[in-house]
Write a protein that holds these residues in place. Structure first.
Motif, PDB file in Angstrom:
ATOM      1  N   ARG A   1      19.239 -15.175  -3.991  1.00 49.13           N
ATOM      2  CA  ARG A   1      18.514 -16.417  -3.360  1.00 49.13           C
ATOM      3  C   ARG A   1      18.337 -15.832  -1.888  1.00 49.13           C
ATOM      4  O   ARG A   1      17.423 -16.363  -1.364  1.00 49.13           O
ATOM      5  CB  ARG A   1      19.628 -17.787  -3.198  1.00 49.13           C
ATOM      6  CG  ARG A   1      18.560 -18.943  -3.144  1.00 49.13           C
ATOM      7  CD  ARG A   1      17.568 -18.887  -4.117  1.00 49.13           C
ATOM      8  NE  ARG A   1      16.645 -20.227  -4.311  1.00 49.13           N
ATOM      9  CZ  ARG A   1      15.637 -20.259  -3.425  1.00 49.13           C
ATOM     10  NH1 ARG A   1      15.278 -19.269  -2.776  1.00 49.13           N
ATOM     11  NH2 ARG A   1      14.859 -21.522  -3.327  1.00 49.13           N
TER      12      ARG A   1
ATOM     13  N   PRO B   1       8.330 -24.411 -15.010  1.00 50.25           N
ATOM     14  CA  PRO B   1       8.725 -24.458 -13.763  1.00 50.25           C
ATOM     15  C   PRO B   1       9.899 -23.182 -13.646  1.00 50.25           C
ATOM     16  O   PRO B   1      11.074 -23.016 -13.910  1.00 50.25           O
ATOM     17  CB  PRO B   1       9.825 -25.647 -13.687  1.00 50.25           C
ATOM     18  CG  PRO B   1      10.209 -25.779 -15.106  1.00 50.25           C
ATOM     19  CD  PRO B   1       8.815 -25.322 -15.706  1.00 50.25           C
TER      20      PRO B   1
ATOM     21  N   GLU C   1      11.119 -20.898 -11.343  1.00 51.78           N
ATOM     22  CA  GLU C   1      12.678 -20.618 -10.626  1.00 51.78           C
ATOM     23  C   GLU C   1      13.676 -21.645 -11.049  1.00 51.78           C
ATOM     24  O   GLU C   1      14.665 -21.184 -11.413  1.00 51.78           O
ATOM     25  CB  GLU C   1      12.234 -20.644  -9.122  1.00 51.78           C
ATOM     26  CG  GLU C   1      13.302 -20.256  -8.115  1.00 51.78           C
ATOM     27  CD  GLU C   1      12.845 -20.267  -6.855  1.00 51.78           C
ATOM     28  OE1 GLU C   1      13.930 -20.127  -6.044  1.00 51.78           O
ATOM     29  OE2 GLU C   1      11.839 -20.303  -6.447  1.00 51.78           O
ATOM     30  N   ARG C   2      13.212 -22.867 -11.090  1.00 50.25           N
ATOM     31  CA  ARG C   2      14.246 -23.775 -11.640  1.00 50.25           C
ATOM     32  C   ARG C   2      14.766 -23.496 -13.100  1.00 50.25           C
ATOM     33  O   ARG C   2      16.078 -23.369 -13.192  1.00 50.25           O
ATOM     34  CB  ARG C   2      13.717 -25.094 -11.824  1.00 50.25           C
ATOM     35  CG  ARG C   2      13.652 -25.869 -10.399  1.00 50.25           C
ATOM     36  CD  ARG C   2      13.611 -27.275 -10.332  1.00 50.25           C
ATOM     37  NE  ARG C   2      12.499 -27.368 -11.628  1.00 50.25           N
ATOM     38  CZ  ARG C   2      11.403 -28.222 -11.044  1.00 50.25           C
ATOM     39  NH1 ARG C   2      11.162 -28.673 -10.021  1.00 50.25           N
ATOM     40  NH2 ARG C   2      10.489 -28.473 -12.224  1.00 50.25           N
TER      41      ARG C   2
ATOM     42  N   PHE D   1      16.931 -20.263 -12.876  1.00 46.38           N
ATOM     43  CA  PHE D   1      18.318 -20.600 -12.337  1.00 46.38           C
ATOM     44  C   PHE D   1      19.102 -21.422 -13.548  1.00 46.38           C
ATOM     45  O   PHE D   1      20.271 -21.100 -13.827  1.00 46.38           O
ATOM     46  CB  PHE D   1      18.187 -21.417 -11.158  1.00 46.38           C
ATOM     47  CG  PHE D   1      19.599 -21.856 -10.493  1.00 46.38           C
ATOM     48  CD1 PHE D   1      20.232 -21.031  -9.500  1.00 46.38           C
ATOM     49  CD2 PHE D   1      20.192 -23.063 -10.917  1.00 46.38           C
ATOM     50  CE1 PHE D   1      21.497 -21.585  -9.027  1.00 46.38           C
ATOM     51  CE2 PHE D   1      21.501 -23.525 -10.571  1.00 46.38           C
ATOM     52  CZ  PHE D   1      22.002 -22.541  -9.479  1.00 46.38           C
ATOM     53  N   ALA D   2      18.696 -22.262 -14.239  1.00 49.41           N
ATOM     54  CA  ALA D   2      19.365 -23.107 -15.186  1.00 49.41           C
ATOM     55  C   ALA D   2      19.976 -22.198 -16.325  1.00 49.41           C
ATOM     56  O   ALA D   2      20.946 -22.175 -16.857  1.00 49.41           O
ATOM     57  CB  ALA D   2      18.470 -24.301 -15.652  1.00 49.41           C
TER      58      ALA D   2
END
Length: 361
Positions: free
Chosen positions: A166, A260, A262-263, A266-267
């Motif tokens: 990040r 989505p 990027e979200r 990450f998840a």
């Protein structure tokens, strides 16, 4: 390009698209039978694996013992043989099945998220982080805290990897891979330092066995932890199967489809990391399962994750059950850490897969 050349190429393009659709339909039609066969094979593999060993026990005795413990009926075996089946072999085999299936699913997800065919569940530095935590408690003589320490090490490695990724901007596949490599290098160095500075005698042997990967000594608590991790973290991955298909198109195309990126990345990274951390905490670092099985499964059922993930789980479970059984029986009275055997099998198999992919390309 001339009009005649364009007209000549149009049928070839249509034929290519038609062939691709037909291949996709054939792969989808294979999924149901393949899953059914693998479920039966997994149940049979577990029963036979529990029966195999120095004590002469048949699969029928295994089934009778399981029935008596699950439904409270009178046991048919002697107390010693009943303990061999139910307390020693059964939890070990079920732990191997859960670990193998979970690692195969994690490998399939990681390869999709990073679009890297060499990605595996340990890409984020999780194995190195878990190893550091485990080695510290083994050196301190607090082996009872090993699963918790290994999971904590894997979780800290995940936090470090995602923080590094990040820090370089958006959470991209390249940033995650580079962050994982950095964290893995640091954690491996810390592990080596602790071993060199403090490990002696029995603790050194125990550390080496854990680093090589093993399910020897697994009890019902280990089996429950592995099964719960697969259930809690595996279901969200399975529900996200359609979204994972979008990552194969690239980030821009996936975003254009309304994903989505990027979200979700990450998840999914976090879910995969938590599952890997829980499995590593139980079994140590068992390599090649999450690297090889997804490639073999895609060759069998295609690339759609609604098919790949369940088939990968079943194939990984069967593979590790038999690998651990071989490690336990082939070299008796010695017992080989199963991670050595998976590497011996996985290296040549992966080379064959690479050669076939190159030939097909």
């Amino acid at each position: 390009m001339t009009r005649e050349a364009t007209a000549a190429r149009a049928p070839a393009r249509r034929n290519g698209r038609g062939a691709g659709r037909r291949a996709g339909r054939r792969a989808r039609n294979r999924v149901g039978p393949v899953v059914g066969v693998l479920v039966v094979a997994l149940v049979a593999s577990c029963a036979v694996a529990v029966a195999l060993g120095t004590a002469d026990i048949s699969p029928a005795d295994v089934a009778a013992t399981a029935w008596s413990h699950l439904f409270g009926t009178e046991p048919t075996l002697s107390a010693t043989r009943d303990a061999i089946v139910w307390e020693l072999r059964a939890p070990r085999v079920l732990t191997a099945a859960a670990v193998g299936g979970g690692l195969a699913v994690c490998g399939a997800v990681m390869q999709s998220l990073t679009r890297n065919p060499l990605a595996d569940p340990y890409l984020l530095g999780l194995s190195s982080g878990a190893s550091t935590g485990a080695v510290v408690v083994l050196v301190l003589g607090v082996a009872v805290a090993l699963p918790l320490a290994a999971f904590a090490g894997a979780f800290l490695a995940l936090v470090g990897t995602l923080a590094l990724a990040r820090a370089s901007g958006a959470l991209s596949s390249t940033g995650v891979i580079l962050g994982g490599l950095a964290v893995s290098a640091v954690a491996s160095a810390l592990t080596s330092l602790v071993i060199f500075w403090s490990a002696t005698g029995d603790s050194y042997r125990e550390i080496l066995g854990w680093l090589l990967g093993r399910v020897a000594g697994a009890d019902w608590t280990d089996a429950a932890v592995a099964a719960a991790a697969v259930l809690v973290c595996g279901l969200p991955l399975l529900v996200s199967a359609r979204l994972l298909d979008g990552f194969a198109l690239g980030d821009l195309s996936a975003a254009a489809l309304g994903i989505p990126v990027e979200r979700l990345r990450f998840a999914l990274f976090a879910c995969t990391a938590l599952l890997t951390g829980a499995l590593v905490a139980v079994s140590g670092a068992i390599g090649f399962v999450g690297l090889i099985l997804p490639h073999a499964v895609r060759a069998l059922v295609g690339t759609r994750h609604r098919a790949v993930l369940p088939v990968a789980f079943l194939a990984g479970a069967i593979f590790l059950v038999w690998a651990d059984t071989a490690a336990r029986t082939l070299f008796a009275p010695r017992e080989l850490p199963v991670g050595i055997l998976t590497a011996l099998i996985g290296g040549p198999v992966f080379a064959i897969i690479l050669m076939r992919r190159r030939r097909a390309a």
